[in-house]
Design an enzyme around this catalytic site. Sequence first.
Site, PDB file in Angstrom:
ATOM      1  N   LYS A 114       0.868  -1.183   0.000  1.00 46.04           N
ATOM      2  CA  LYS A 114       0.000   0.000   0.000  1.00 46.04           C
ATOM      3  C   LYS A 114       0.904   1.233   0.000  1.00 46.04           C
ATOM      4  CE  LYS A 114      -3.906   2.007   2.623  1.00 46.04           C
ATOM      5  NZ  LYS A 114      -4.868   1.773   3.716  1.00 46.04           N
ATOM      6  N   SER A 160      -9.876   2.024   2.762  1.00 40.27           N
ATOM      7  CA  SER A 160      -8.953   2.775   1.946  1.00 40.27           C
ATOM      8  C   SER A 160      -7.939   1.907   1.197  1.00 40.27           C
ATOM      9  CB  SER A 160      -8.188   3.774   2.814  1.00 40.27           C
ATOM     10  OG  SER A 160      -7.384   3.103   3.760  1.00 40.27           O
ATOM     11  N   SER A 220     -10.225  -0.469   6.948  1.00 40.58           N
ATOM     12  CA  SER A 220      -9.642  -0.373   5.601  1.00 40.58           C
ATOM     13  C   SER A 220      -8.939  -1.608   5.073  1.00 40.58           C
ATOM     14  CB  SER A 220      -8.672   0.795   5.542  1.00 40.58           C
ATOM     15  OG  SER A 220      -9.396   1.979   5.391  1.00 40.58           O
TER      16      SER A 220
HETATM   17  N1  GLN Z   1     -13.365   4.229   6.253  1.00 35.11           N
HETATM   18  C1  GLN Z   1     -12.741   4.646   7.480  1.00 35.11           C
HETATM   19  C2  GLN Z   1     -12.315   6.095   7.372  1.00 35.11           C
HETATM   20  O1  GLN Z   1     -12.557   6.683   6.380  1.00 35.11           O
HETATM   21  C3  GLN Z   1     -11.582   3.772   7.805  1.00 35.11           C
HETATM   22  C4  GLN Z   1     -10.350   4.088   7.065  1.00 35.11           C
HETATM   23  C5  GLN Z   1      -9.216   3.224   7.454  1.00 35.11           C
HETATM   24  O2  GLN Z   1      -9.380   2.180   8.088  1.00 35.11           O
HETATM   25  N2  GLN Z   1      -8.028   3.680   7.106  1.00 35.11           N
HETATM   26  O3  GLN Z   1     -11.772   6.648   8.267  1.00 35.11           O
END
Ligand code: GLN
Length: 489
Positions: free
Chosen positions: A79, A154, A178
């Site tokens: 990532k 994400s 995410s």
């Molecule tokens: N969807 C969540 C957010 O927008 C989690 C994101 C994540 O786990 N990095 O914060």
Amino acid sequence: MNEITDLSLKALSEGLQAKTFSSVEITDAFLKRIGALNAKTNAFITVTEEAARAHAVDADARHAKGQAGPLTGVPIAHKDLFCTEGVLTSCGSKMLANFIAPYDAHVVTQCKTAGLVTLGKLNMDEFAMGSSNENSVFGPVHNPWDLSRVPGGSSGGSAAAVAASMTPLATATDTGGSIRQPAALTGTSGLKPTYGRVSRYGMVAFASSLDQGGLIAQTAEDIALGLGVIAGHDVRDSTSANVPVDDYAQELEKPLTGMTIGLPEAFFDERLNASMGQRVDAVIEAFQALGVQFKTVQLPHVAEAIPAYYVIAPAEASSNLSRYDGVRFGHRADNPTDLMDLYERSRSEGFGSEVKRRILIGTYALSEGYFDAYYKKAQQIRRLIRDDYTQAFTECDLLLSPTTPSTAFPIGEKSTDPVAMYLEDIYTVATNLAGLPGGSFQAGLIDGLPAGYQLTGPAFSEGRILNAAHQLQQATDWHQARPEGLTHV
Ligand code: GLN
């Protein structure tokens, strides 16, 4: 479809040891598939083709000398928030769109030492904020199951790349879901380890008390192999846990008879979509056939997880992201008239709208006079949620729920409605608030799109989660479904 790219990490590792193929052959096969599919999926931001071939040559030499480990020569992709020395580490943001990291993240070093071959860097929501991978300055990632739909976020690039067989293994991070949510939406397996299990050194920070690195792969078994490489204590991360790393691969084989899995009542209320409920029922039945007992448990404060998370995460983000000022780090605006103009324009130009929204919410929640009402309150709720889990785990070994409220939604459907987007995380964020490990695994298809189920366990029970998921994958074929449209490249 190319045969090599179809294989699991485990099969690739066995084939390398048996000299059925070389690392150079494997690496070339994956690079070819990335070349064919990246224009469609947009999963990779950077493909490090030359370095990958050089790693593969080294790996083959290690095999020839008898100095190879189990994953030497097997590909991985990272990532784009794991720092990679000499390679763009953009975090999906214009702010870091020309940041060449001067060192490797701990996770990247561990992978290199084990001899894994790095294929490149994966697309993601800007600074890991999002649930659909539409917030990347490099454009949205397309779900390999239906290119008009999101892959989740994400870590959408990580999940899409594994689902499309562009890499057998990908690193990812999970602050509120995410890893698990994109794994569910792409028909892959994903594990968010216990907070502190994997070092955050060299991981660009979003919300430091929640962020945790983990993995996405086709199977629980592949994750077990990879987790053994990336988990462990690291003195450079003061929140890294000094707890011995279990032998995850060995734990996979334990029979599940005698295991009790709890079903949190709050996750099975009338809001649970009917077809998702049916997939979870099918998972429960398959576990029962393996001797697992189920019982209903209570997590009384879990309904408060979303509001608490969306105060704590933005608060920490607003503090972490203050370093991007165009001077010390990040995009710098042209021709500033004075210092304030430099700060203001660098930040306005460098950050996208979701990141700005989080900075505004977080700065407000931490401001004098509001701190007690928002941040402190959210931390108190967090403690209650953690206590709920501690209580639940006196009654069961693991907890099961859906991973997401629905399957992959069309690109654009929720991007103008932040609250609808935040509700994607209703089943996942509580795990992060409690610091616990959680995995998402394949639960079959709904109208041709993947559904996932989630297992959450007590701290450092990664081995137990992977054991349960692996046993279920041995008994079912849901993890073998692949996106049809992409099989011919
Ligand atoms: N969807 C969540 C957010 O927008 C989690 C994101 C994540 O786990 N990095 O914060």
